[in-house]
Design an enzyme around this catalytic site. Sequence first.
Site, short mmCIF file in Angstrom:
data_model
loop_
_atom_site.label_atom_id
_atom_site.label_comp_id
_atom_site.label_asym_id
_atom_site.label_seq_id
_atom_site.Cartn_x
_atom_site.Cartn_y
_atom_site.Cartn_z
N ASP A 73 -7.18 -3.98 -5.30
CA ASP A 73 -6.79 -2.68 -4.75
C ASP A 73 -5.39 -2.25 -5.23
O ASP A 73 -5.07 -1.07 -5.29
CB ASP A 73 -6.75 -2.72 -3.21
CG ASP A 73 -7.83 -3.56 -2.57
OD1 ASP A 73 -8.28 -4.54 -3.20
OD2 ASP A 73 -8.21 -3.28 -1.43
N ASP B 165 0.79 -1.23 0.00
CA ASP B 165 0.00 0.00 0.00
C ASP B 165 0.82 1.28 0.00
O ASP B 165 0.25 2.38 0.09
CB ASP B 165 -0.96 -0.01 1.20
CG ASP B 165 -2.08 -1.01 0.99
OD1 ASP B 165 -2.67 -1.00 -0.10
OD2 ASP B 165 -2.37 -1.78 1.92
N1 GLY Z 1 -7.36 -1.50 0.35
C1 GLY Z 1 -8.17 -2.00 1.37
C2 GLY Z 1 -9.59 -1.62 1.26
O1 GLY Z 1 -10.05 -1.11 0.26
O2 GLY Z 1 -10.29 -1.83 2.22
#
Ligand code: GLY
Length: 402
Positions: free
Chosen positions: A184, A119
């Site tokens: 994601d 992330d």
């Molecule tokens: N990237 C984690 C979420 O969207 O909850």
Amino acid sequence: MKLSNLYMPLLATIMLASCGPTQQQKEQTCCDLQKTIDFASKQIGRQVQIIEESGKILNPRTVYNGKIEYIPKDDWTSGFFPGTMWYMYDLTHDKKWIDYGIKYTEDLDSIKYLKWHHDVGFMIYCSYGNAYRITQNPAYKDVIVEAARSLSTRFRPVPGVIQSWDEDRGWQGTRGWMCPVIIDNMMNLELMFEATRFSGDSTFRNIAISHANATLENHFRDDYSTYHVIDYDKVKGGVRHKQTAQGYADESAWARGQAWALYGFTVCYRETKDPRYLAQTDSIYHYLFTHKNMPEDLVPYWDFDAPDIPYEPRDASAAAVIASALYELSTYGRPEYKKTADKIIASLCSCRYLAILGTNGNFLLMHSVGSIPHDSEIDVPLNYADYYFLEALTRKINLEQS
Ligand code: GLY
């Protein structure tokens, strides 16, 4: 207890009552942008004031048990609050937001070395990416390139993807993972494209394109909904499992996942002009806006296949991400997407989703969902809902002024 606190529930009830169907319908056809910006300025101003008064640098994510939850720097959502400062500057041109933006962004400097999850793209691009866009401070370029180097350590050349989570992430269930990639992850690619522009090193861009192509090939079903998790074999290549972590079921369509997919391929098209990426966004759009479970106000339920629709929680964060992506897509020969985005924004600006000043932990939007399967953050405010809402408002205003 102060007298004003006693009146708050009553006030909230009156305000909600005034949000009856007629008024709500009216609000859904338009959004008073200036009123929303003024509200955001006050509401986020309160958020900042609490932090400033604490004498610390804090990073709010949500409300838990009635209290604002502040998160550590290595939380995946740490870039959104600093990013919110930068969009508040875009929307108000008040220089105080630049000062806050610099302060909260620079607090994340050490994140450029983060390698234990994917992330870093969200964290550094939403903070430093916006900081560079607004200040042009060259030091911020170095942070972005270093973060891209860190993210590159998670690239697995055989399947050609950036590994999202470590194998033992804890959400793998009984099957075990080898190289889990979540949809994601498409959101981390913007950082990689920018890092190539800043450094001249094409490795980052090549990794981003490889990841996007593998995602195009493996993550989608025939109807163009996306799986949440694809587990790749990082030795032999190929896919081991297709499943969910935050959705209702392996074969369901988790709403935020669809939003990340739409936004991620929009960025990939912007950066490469590869028509396959644009075609993918069209197909995702078609899936979303012809789905029988897409509500009339275009704020999706948390999963398109959740069992108790229409009694399932909505996810305002997914709506905000979708709206922001659609404003950009509308500039790629799809003007009708702006109308859809405007409708979403009008819904989010209505009192069904926009909080009352001083409530909701001083976040803007109500009614988002973190992860229902993990019984976490259900029907709450979330810092990324606010971030993408403000980004969408900024894009809308820029489009309408140009
Ligand atoms: N990237 C984690 C979420 O969207 O909850």
